[in-house]
Design an enzyme around this catalytic site. Structure first.
Site, PDB file in Angstrom:
ATOM      1  N   GLU A 108      19.096  38.740  62.717  1.00 26.68           N
ATOM      2  CA  GLU A 108      18.476  37.453  62.507  1.00 26.68           C
ATOM      3  C   GLU A 108      19.354  36.558  61.421  1.00 26.68           C
ATOM      4  O   GLU A 108      18.520  35.306  61.979  1.00 26.68           O
ATOM      5  CB  GLU A 108      17.282  38.374  61.495  1.00 26.68           C
ATOM      6  CG  GLU A 108      16.362  39.221  62.231  1.00 26.68           C
ATOM      7  CD  GLU A 108      16.200  40.623  61.973  1.00 26.68           C
ATOM      8  OE1 GLU A 108      15.323  40.595  62.828  1.00 26.68           O
ATOM      9  OE2 GLU A 108      17.198  40.906  61.822  1.00 26.68           O
ATOM     10  N   HIS A 178       5.474  45.491  57.716  1.00 25.27           N
ATOM     11  CA  HIS A 178       5.074  44.712  59.531  1.00 25.27           C
ATOM     12  C   HIS A 178       4.234  44.566  58.974  1.00 25.27           C
ATOM     13  O   HIS A 178       2.813  43.842  60.094  1.00 25.27           O
ATOM     14  CB  HIS A 178       5.428  45.959  60.614  1.00 25.27           C
ATOM     15  CG  HIS A 178       6.057  46.624  60.791  1.00 25.27           C
ATOM     16  ND1 HIS A 178       6.890  47.728  60.416  1.00 25.27           N
ATOM     17  CD2 HIS A 178       7.321  46.173  61.927  1.00 25.27           C
ATOM     18  CE1 HIS A 178       8.056  48.596  61.450  1.00 25.27           C
ATOM     19  NE2 HIS A 178       7.989  47.125  61.943  1.00 25.27           N
TER      20      HIS A 178
END
Length: 376
Positions: A108, A178
Site C-alpha cells: 500500500e 475488514h
C-alpha cells in the site's frame, strides 16, 4: 489489555437499550431506498436516459467515463487489472489496456507513493486500496506527502489529480481487519478531501467529481452497499458537488446527520419517529472533510436538536467535531444537547458486529431522548 477490551465491549453491549438487538440486526423496514435523480443538481442533458445499476457498477461506469475523458487517467491497485476483489474495475483493462489499468505489488505504501509521483507529474491516478483497513501502511505518503505537496512547494507543484479509492465499513462478516471506518484519521489533515457516497447515483457523480478535483481526494466506498444498493442511474457524464451536504428529507423537530450506509438507518429511524408525530430532517454529509457546516447550521436553527451517527468509534469521530461546532455556532438555538449514535470504543468486533453498529433502534432512541429532554 485484551481482557480490558473484552470487558469494555461487554459493558457497551449492556448499555444498549432493552429494545436493541443482541445477536442480529432488526429486520429492515419495508422501504425503497432508491432515489430519484436531482436533475437540477446533476445538470443532466438527457435525464430520461438511465439504467438500473448497483453501487459497484455505478463506480465502474464512473471510472470508464473518466478514462474516456482524459488519457492521463490511470487506474491501478492490487488485482485491479482483473477487476478487483469486488469487481469494481472489471472490463476496464480490456477496454483501455494495461498501460492505463494495471496491477500493483502488494504494498500500500508503494501504491500510494507511486500515485503521488504520477499526480505530481501531471497524470490523474486513481489508486485503489483494496480494504480501507489496509490504508495505514500508506499513511505517511497520504498525510505528509499528498496532503502537503501544494503547500510546501508554494503552489508550484500539486497532486490535485490524485484519487484514492478504498472499501470501508461493516459488511456483516469482516471482523476487525475488514470492517473499519478510518475517515476521522484523514479528516484531521488539511489538504485532503474525504468523500463517502450513500447510493449508486451519488457514487458515480461524487467519484467523477473526485477524479477531476483540483485537490487529492480519499474516496471511501461502503462495501456493504456494492451489491444491495440499486437505482436508476443517469447514463451520461455528471458530477456532484464536493464539500456540499445534501438535505435528503426536510423536517422541523430533529436534525440527523450521517453519511454512507447509515443514511439508510437514518431513514428507517425517521419513519419510526413519524409514527410518534416527530418530524426529522436528514442530512447526508457526502464530503466528510472539509464538511459543509452551513447546511447543518441552517437546519439546526430550525429544529434546535442534533443527532450525528457514524460507524466509527464515538470518541474523536466526525460526530464529535460536528457536535462541538454546533455548540459553538448554534448554542442559543439548541433545545437539547447534541447527541452521537456511533460505534463503541472497541476494536471492530466479529461476533458482536450487530451489537456494535448503530442501527435504526439506537437512532430512534436518541430521537426520543432529544425531543423529550428537560434541563434540570
Amino acid at each position: 489489555y485484551q481482557y480490558m477490551l473484552s470487558r469494555a465491549l461487554t459493558k457497551a453491549c449492556q448499555a444498549i437499550s432493552c429494545r436493541a438487538f443482541a445477536s442480529a440486526a432488526p429486520a429492515a423496514l419495508p422501504m425503497d431506498f432508491a432515489e430519484v435523480p436531482n436533475v437540477d443538481e446533476l445538470q443532466l442533458k438527457e435525464p430520461d436516459k438511465k439504467r438500473k445499476l448497483n453501487m459497484c457498477t455505478a463506480l465502474n461506469e464512473a471510472m470508464d467515463l473518466a478514462l474516456a475523458k482524459d488519457k492521463e487517467t490511470l487506474i491501478f491497485g492490487e488485482d485491479v487489472k482483473f477487476g478487483g476483489v469486488f469487481r469494481a474495475t472489471v472490463g476496464l483493462n480490456e477496454k483501455y489496456g494495461t498501460d492505463r489499468v494495471f496491477n500493483c505489488p502488494l504494498s500500500e505504501q508503494g501504491v500510494i507513493g507511486f500515485a503521488v509521483g504520477l499526480a505530481a507529474d501531471g497524470s490523474r491516478p486513481v489508486a485503489e486500496i483494496q480494504f480501507a483497513d489496509y490504508i495505514f501502511p500508506a499513511f505517511d505518503q497520504i498525510v505528509n506527502e499528498a496532503a502537503k505537496f501544494r503547500y510546501r512547494t508554494g503552489d508550484n507543484f500539486n497532486v490535485g489529480g490524485l484519487t484514492i479509492r478504498g472499501s470501508y465499513g461493516a459488511v456483516g462478516h469482516g471482523g476487525h481487519y475488514h470492517s473499519q471506518s478510518p475517515e476521522a484519521y484523514f479528516a484531521h489533515t488539511p489538504g485532503l478531501t474525504v468523500v463517502v457516497p450513500r447510493s449508486p447515483i451519488q457514487a458515480k457523480g461524487l467519484l467523477l467529481a473526485s477524479i477531476f478535483s483540483p485537490d487529492p481526494v480519499i474516496f471511501f466506498e461502503p462495501k456493504i452497499l456494492y451489491r444491495i444498493a440499486e437505482e436508476e442511474v443517469p447514463e451520461e457524464y455528471y458530477e456532484l458537488p464536493l464539500r456540499k451536504a445534501e438535505v435528503m428529507k426536510e423536517g422541523k423537530d430533529v436534525t440527523i446527520v450521517g453519511f454512507g450506509t447509515l443514511t439508510r438507518q437514518m431513514k428507517m429511524a425517521a419513519k419510526m419517529a413519524e409514527e410518534k408525530g416527530i418530524s426529522c430532517e436528514l442530512i447526508d454529509l457526502r464530503t466528510i472533510y472539509p464538511y459543509d457546516f452551513d447546511t447543518i447550521e441552517k437546519s439546526l436553527k430550525k429544529t434546535g436538536r442534533l443527532i450525528v451517527t457514524h460507524e466509527a468509534p464515538v470518541t474523536n469521530g466526525i460526530g464529535s467535531e460536528i457536535c462541538s461546532k454546533a455548540t459553538e455556532k448554534c448554542f442559543l438555538h439548541m433545545e437539547s444537547p447534541p447527541m452521537r449514535v456511533c460505534g463503541y470504543d472497541t476494536p471492530f468486533p466479529f461476533v458482536h458486529e450487530a451489537v456494535y453498529l448503530p442501527n435504526r433502534v439506537r437512532i430512534f432512541d436518541a430521537i426520543l431522548e432529544s425531543v423529550n429532554y428537560q434541563s434540570l
